[in-house]
Design an enzyme around this catalytic site. Structure first.
Site, mmCIF file in Angstrom:
data_model
loop_
_atom_site.group_PDB
_atom_site.id
_atom_site.type_symbol
_atom_site.label_atom_id
_atom_site.label_comp_id
_atom_site.label_asym_id
_atom_site.label_seq_id
_atom_site.Cartn_x
_atom_site.Cartn_y
_atom_site.Cartn_z
ATOM 1 N N ASP A 77 -1.779 9.032 -10.572
ATOM 2 C CA ASP A 77 -1.781 7.937 -11.546
ATOM 3 C C ASP A 77 -0.366 7.593 -11.988
ATOM 4 O OD1 ASP A 77 -4.501 7.777 -11.413
ATOM 5 O OD2 ASP A 77 -4.888 8.791 -13.323
ATOM 6 N N ASP A 84 0.852 -1.193 0.000
ATOM 7 C CA ASP A 84 0.000 0.000 0.000
ATOM 8 C C ASP A 84 0.888 1.243 0.000
ATOM 9 O OD1 ASP A 84 -3.012 0.874 0.597
ATOM 10 O OD2 ASP A 84 -1.658 2.217 1.681
ATOM 11 N N HIS A 134 -4.671 14.213 -9.364
ATOM 12 C CA HIS A 134 -4.887 12.802 -9.676
ATOM 13 C C HIS A 134 -3.996 12.305 -10.805
ATOM 14 C CE1 HIS A 134 -8.242 11.933 -6.970
ATOM 15 N NE2 HIS A 134 -8.650 13.171 -7.203
ATOM 16 N N GLU A 161 -4.763 2.418 -4.263
ATOM 17 C CA GLU A 161 -3.304 2.422 -4.194
ATOM 18 C C GLU A 161 -2.763 1.133 -3.585
ATOM 19 O OE1 GLU A 161 -4.702 4.517 -0.380
ATOM 20 O OE2 GLU A 161 -5.380 4.207 -2.424
ATOM 21 N N ASN A 164 -2.513 12.772 -4.086
ATOM 22 C CA ASN A 164 -3.634 13.168 -4.948
ATOM 23 C C ASN A 164 -4.108 14.577 -4.625
ATOM 24 O OD1 ASN A 164 -3.991 11.037 -6.738
ATOM 25 N ND2 ASN A 164 -5.297 9.876 -5.343
#
Length: 326
Positions: free
Chosen positions: A220, A203, A216, A246, A211
């Site tokens: 990504d 994680d 975002h 994530e 973010n």
């Protein structure tokens, strides 16, 4: 029973898959004015008209091989006196003593005007096509080539659809569905052969902050780079998948507790030291190793608890489920 079979109200013929007639009842012989010697061990095409031979090849053989049966096929048979005998044919394929045979039932169609009206155009075209057999054969060959091309295209398309169905579109890793299938297979292999298997849940630390502060798109890009590092650091037999958001999972066949901890620590370090363009990125990792009492749910739960312990312990660390106190 044999007498009733020979006097049945319909003709009955058994033939090989190549069309060689092996037996026929008296009704069939009387219908066509033949003796048994005239038909037994003769090819079915010997009593078909030219157009019907072509129809037989393009309809009967493909259907009986594909589906195992043909229902209500309209044919004209040549009688011993040269007359056309219009029949409906029903056929079914079966195997006897390792030999493939076809049972055929022929029903004499005396009232055939309606059928002839419906089939007149088709029969005319078939007769014309048979006369121009060279053109027909060339056309059929072209159709076969086109069919083969379409079949190959379909195979490629099915492969693409399968990849789409099992691939995460953002990272290019396998998706959760694929991972669950591989995990189930590993659990079955463990139950059968005691083949060890471990998994990691990875994680990204403080991903929401990335973010929220960088956007975002930046998030990504981080996920894609994470995916690339994990894929590069895994073996070909491992399954690296995006579990959601994530969170990632890595299924590691053949690894015991100490081995998976070493693998996870190496991965954690590689991510921490990677040249990140957006911002520094670290991950927390929870690991677990299959035991006899585990199911797909329990092994994931154990790894997830270990991940939570890594988060609670300050992040950017590895925890194995065996280290946790119940």
């Amino acid at each position: 029973m044999e007498e009733r079979f020979h006097q049945a109200p319909c003709g009955f013929v058994t033939m090989t898959s190549d069309g060689l007639m092996k037996s026929a009842n008296e009704t069939f012989l009387n219908m066509l004015n033949y003796s048994a010697q005239d038909v037994i061990e003769k090819h079915i095409e010997s009593i078909l008209s030219a157009a019907n031979k072509f129809f037989f090849h393009t309809y009967f053989y493909p259907f009986i091989r594909l589906y195992g049966h043909v229902d209500e096929m309209y044919l004209s048979l040549k009688s011993g006196s040269g007359q056309d005998i219009h029949v409906l044919l029903n056929g079914r394929r079966y195997e006897q003593d390792g030999v493939e045979l076809i049972d055929c039932v022929f029903v004499h169609m005396r009232k055939r005007i309606q059928y002839e009206q419906e089939l007149r155009n088709i029969k005319t075209k078939l007769e014309e096509a048979y006369k121009a057999k060279d053109e027909v054969i060339a056309e059929l060959q072209a159709l076969h080539r086109e069919n083969e091309q379409k079949r190959q295209e379909l195979i490629v398309l099915n492969g693409q659809l399968e990849r789409l169905a099992t691939t995460d579109t953002l990272t290019g890793l396998k998706n959760r569905r694929f991972f669950q299938e591989r995990l189930a297979a590993s659990i079955a292999l463990f139950a059968e052969k005691a083949s060890p298997c471990s998994l990691c849940i990875v994680d990204a630390d403080h991903f929401k902050r990335i973010n929220d502060t960088l956007g975002h798109d930046a998030g990504d890009r981080v996920l894609k780079q994470l995916a690339g590092i994990m894929q590069a650091g895994s073996r070909e037999i491992d399954t690296v998948a995006r579990f959601g958001g994530e969170e990632f999972v890595i299924l590691l066949p053949g690894l015991e507790e100490q081995q998976v901890k070493a693998f996870a620590e190496k991965l954690r370090s590689a991510i921490e030291l990677a040249p990140w363009s957006e911002c520094a990125v670290t991950v927390s990792i929870g690991t677990a190793t299959l035991t006899e009492s585990d199911t797909d749910n329990t092994i994931i739960t154990k790894a997830d608890r270990a991940l939570y312990a890594s988060k609670a312990g300050g992040r950017n660390r590895v925890t194995h489920a065996a280290e946790l106190k119940d």
